[in-house]
Design a protein around this motif. Structure first.
Motif: not given
Ligand code: ZN
Ligand code: ZN
Length: 110
Positions: A22, A26-28, A58, A82, A91-93, A95-96
């Protein structure tokens, strides 16, 4: 006139075989293109210090928001990065987005 030697654009580009796990930012899931980021900038005494493997998108974000001086002074941990306001928004953006997302024009549908 001798042509200027072309600088490798992304010297820290990671080989595809190393891209797994990962993205700590961003955790993805990681997917190429990915870059190694020196938590302490190389030009500021970061040689031999830990690196993290990040999505290229990132990694680019970190360097577009923060200077090397700022990275060294306050943002040499993933947690600090972060919490940086602009990066948190990014990061919020991101994520998807799909893990491979980098350049919408690079993957044109036939
Ligand atoms: Zn990432
Ligand atoms: Zn970096």
């Amino acid at each position: 006139m001798p042509r200027k030697a072309k600088k490798a654009h992304f010297p820290e580009s990671a080989p595809v075989s190393e891209v797994e796990g990962d993205c700590p930012l961003c955790g993805r899931l990681l997917a190429p293109p990915a870059n190694r980021h020196h938590l302490l900038p190389l030009s500021r005494g970061g040689k031999g210090t830990p690196t993290v493997l990040l999505h290229k998108i990132c990694h680019d974000k970190i360097h577009s928001v923060l200077t090397e001086a700022e990275l060294k002074r306050s943002y040499h941990t993933i947690e600090a990065l972060q919490q940086q306001e602009e990066i948190a928004t990014f990061i919020r953006w991101v994520q998807n987005k799909s893990p491979e997302f980098y350049d919408r024009s690079a993957r044109r549908k036939k």
